[in-house]
Scaffold this motif. Structure first.
Motif, PDB file in Angstrom:
ATOM      1  N   HIS A 167       0.831  -1.204   0.000  1.00 51.74           N
ATOM      2  CA  HIS A 167       0.000   0.000   0.000  1.00 51.74           C
ATOM      3  C   HIS A 167       0.869   1.259   0.000  1.00 51.74           C
ATOM      4  O   HIS A 167       0.550   2.253  -0.676  1.00 51.74           O
ATOM      5  N   ALA A 168       1.968   1.228   0.750  1.00 53.79           N
ATOM      6  CA  ALA A 168       2.842   2.400   0.835  1.00 53.79           C
ATOM      7  C   ALA A 168       3.421   2.750  -0.530  1.00 53.79           C
ATOM      8  O   ALA A 168       3.507   3.932  -0.895  1.00 53.79           O
ATOM      9  N   TRP A 169       3.802   1.752  -1.323  1.00 56.72           N
ATOM     10  CA  TRP A 169       4.367   2.028  -2.644  1.00 56.72           C
ATOM     11  C   TRP A 169       3.302   2.490  -3.628  1.00 56.72           C
ATOM     12  O   TRP A 169       3.585   3.278  -4.538  1.00 56.72           O
ATOM     13  N   GLN A 170       2.074   2.011  -3.470  1.00 57.71           N
ATOM     14  CA  GLN A 170       0.987   2.512  -4.313  1.00 57.71           C
ATOM     15  C   GLN A 170       0.733   3.994  -4.041  1.00 57.71           C
ATOM     16  O   GLN A 170       0.543   4.789  -4.964  1.00 57.71           O
ATOM     17  N   VAL A 171       0.740   4.369  -2.762  1.00 59.08           N
ATOM     18  CA  VAL A 171       0.554   5.778  -2.397  1.00 59.08           C
ATOM     19  C   VAL A 171       1.711   6.614  -2.940  1.00 59.08           C
ATOM     20  O   VAL A 171       1.516   7.709  -3.487  1.00 59.08           O
ATOM     21  N   GLN A 172       2.926   6.082  -2.820  1.00 65.74           N
ATOM     22  CA  GLN A 172       4.098   6.807  -3.309  1.00 65.74           C
ATOM     23  C   GLN A 172       4.007   7.060  -4.810  1.00 65.74           C
ATOM     24  O   GLN A 172       4.315   8.161  -5.295  1.00 65.74           O
ATOM     25  N   SER A 173       3.576   6.061  -5.579  1.00 63.24           N
ATOM     26  CA  SER A 173       3.467   6.233  -7.027  1.00 63.24           C
ATOM     27  C   SER A 173       2.387   7.258  -7.369  1.00 63.24           C
ATOM     28  O   SER A 173       2.531   8.022  -8.335  1.00 63.24           O
TER      29      SER A 173
END
Length: 592
Positions: free
Chosen positions: A199-205
């Motif tokens: 989830h953190a990497w989806q938010v970052q993208s």
């Protein structure tokens, strides 16, 4: 639409599933020979490297006590050969995997860009262009490490684990089991992190996409920004977006780095237990076959055991990161091409120029009709002018004729042929379009005019430029037709950009010519000269002219007044003035 804003996170419409990893494997498959070669090379290097701790055990337990210097030298030399082979293998692996990884990246990026060339205008109408660009550049780049090193290293290290476990069990099953006690704890920890990390990497993208979109928008609108002194306000918006990206990136990296320390902690604890048990066995007379040499060699294998675990954990991190990008990459590639050739489409025959709209209905958004049951006929060689208020659907009509959009219902016919039944390329190559936005590409003026007809000679380019009265100002520039112009033609005036775009459309020698506000930015003096060239150009050619300046369309065969989704009235200039309808009111508002 919500997606058409820089401050709104994108919603991934196509969630990740295992099939997307299989699609990634399809990109790797053409390089399976090279990948297999590197894999064999690295496995052989790792397999041989497993003997080094064993050599140390033999020296400690046998050769050193026996003072067998010759055997020690031979074993050391053999170890040196193994190390040299490992260094050469690693060098070859780096060269091959780096090239293969970049080739795969190029192929993925090529597929995205090719698909973007085919997507309809509606796709670009709904999205900030910065959010499209970030998928082609940044997201694909972020797959580089995974493709270049991650896959090979992970497969190699998985095999290394097997080799290490075999050697460790052969030396001491008891110590090996103690070492493996930490694995269940690590697995539980990985499961705990997985959802949060993904989830953190989806938010970052998302935040990266938003920032990129605003930067692109700001660059395109820099003249307006400075004209209205919006720099300070724009900096505030930029800082907010940049801080959101920073915070999202830090959180994503926090979860990534949370894996390594846990591996080190488990490794340290298990190694400590092994030392305690191993020393205890040695003190008690070498119980379970544990000697000083075995303990030293075993601790060397322990460090080798946890190194692959660390690599696999890093690969797992890279994979979760890559998944957040793959979702968006494949979503772009899978975006449906709404305007495409029908399965049974045929080539458009040479166009004569008869055009018909039959009960055409069209809307950009559901429930908001732009054209309502529009019908008209145009004969070969006629010039049709389209006028009306802003947003009435004038440009929409010529966009449907060029098949930049599909009609909702009805038909658009050219020479009696439904254009939805012919191949788009064969249709558009016979049409010349000059759009309202006079886009100039970076390069020379000659290249820009020749853009729609690559085979045109220099003489033909110059002739087209003379026809539209662009020749004189071009020759006044430092290198004439070879003068370099910047992206979007920032060195040129708006009128000059329109004239160059006009020459580009004329050079294609189209059977049907579409001019969308072609003279809106040309001064009155130039317009008078240009009109003479236009009159010669339009002879024998079906032409559609959209204009707000009515002086440019007085000689049109038919003038259609478009409003409220339909044709309010149509006729020649004189006929419409006599009717004293909508066109009369428009004309009088300009010339009273």
């Amino acid at each position: 639409m919500a997606r058409n804003k820089y401050d709104v996170d994108e919603v991934v419409e196509q969630k990740f599933d295992i099939k997307q990893l299989k699609r990634l494997v399809d990109y790797i498959r053409p390089y399976k020979g090279k990948m297999l070669f590197v894999l064999v090379l690295m496995l052989s290097s790792s397999g041989l490297g497993m003997f080094l701790p064993k050599f140390l055990q033999i020296e400690m337990d046998k050769y050193i006590p026996d003072k067998d210097i010759k055997s020690i030298v031979m074993l050391t030399a053999l170890a040196g050969v193994i190390v040299l082979y490992s260094v050469i293998s690693t060098r070859i692996k780096i060269d091959v995997t780096t090239k293969v990884g970049q080739d795969i990246i190029h192929t993925i990026r090529e597929d995205i860009f090719k698909h973007l060339q085919e997507l309809p205008f509606s796709y670009y109408d709904e999205r900030p262009h910065g959010k499209i660009q970030v998928r082609v550049v940044n997201y694909v780049n972020n797959l580089s490490d995974l493709l270049s090193n991650g896959i090979i290293n992970t497969i190699t290290d998985l095999c290394n684990l097997i080799f290490i476990l075999i050697f460790m069990f052969a030396m001491s099953p008891k110590l090996t089991l103690i070492c493996l006690c930490g694995l269940p704890v690590l697995v539980i920890y990985v499961v705990f992190l997985k959802r949060r990390q993904s989830h953190a990497w989806q938010v970052q993208s998302n935040k990266q996409s938003n920032l990129n979109a605003y930067i692109a928008e700001s660059i395109n609108g820099i003249r307006v920004t400075q004209a209205f002194v919006r720099e300070e306000k724009n900096m505030d918006i930029f800082n907010d977006l940049s801080m959101s990206y920073r915070n999202a990136w830090l959180k994503a990296v926090y979860y990534n780095f949370a894996m390594g320390p846990m591996v080190d902690l488990i490794s340290t604890i298990t190694t400590s237990f092994i030392y305690v048990v191993g020393v205890s066995c040695i003190i008690n007379g070498g119980q379970s076959g544990v000697t000083v040499g075995v303990l030293i060699a075993f601790t060397a294998y322990i460090s080798r055991f946890w190194a692959p675990i660390n690599t696999i954990a890093s690969f797992y991190n890279s994979l979760l990161t890559a998944i957040s990008y793959l979702e968006r990459i494949f979503e772009t590639i899978d975006e449906p091409v709404e305007v495409k050739d029908a399965p049974d489409a045929t080539d458009m025959p040479p166009i004569k120029g008869d055009v018909s709209f039959e009960n055409v209905k069209f809307s950009y958004e559901d429930g908001v009709p732009i054209l309502k049951d529009v019908s008209f006929d145009v004969k070969q060689g006629q010039t049709i002018a389209i006028v009306g208020p802003t947003g009435a659907g004038k440009t929409t009509i010529v966009n449907l004729l060029s098949r930049f959009y599909n009609v909702d219902s009805g038909k658009v016919l050219i020479d009696g042929i439904d254009i939805s039944k012919v191949k788009i390329h064969s249709l558009r190559t016979q049409m010349g379009v000059m759009m309202q936005d006079s886009f100039i590409f970076s390069g020379t003026i000659m290249d820009n005019i020749r853009y729609g007809n690559k085979t045109a000679t220099d003489e033909e380019v110059i002739k087209a430029a003379k026809t539209v009265c662009a020749h004189d100002f071009i020759m006044e520039m430092e290198d004439g037709y070879n003068t370099q112009v910047n992206e979007r033609g920032s060195r040129l005036s708006v009128g000059q950009r329109q004239l160059i775009s006009f020459a580009r459309a004329l050079l294609a020698d189209p059977a049907i010519l579409i001019l969308d506000e072609a003279t809106s930015s040309i001064d009155t003096e130039t317009e008078i000269v240009l009109q003479e060239g236009l009159n010669n150009l339009l002879k024998g050619r079906t032409s559609f002219i959209i204009a707000h300046r009515l002086s440019t369309i007085k000689n049109a065969d038919t003038i259609m007044y478009i409003d409220k989704g339909g044709i309010v009235e149509a006729g020649s200039h004189d006929e419409l003035l006599e009717n004293k309808g909508a066109y009369y009111e428009l004309y009088m508002s300009q010339y009273m």
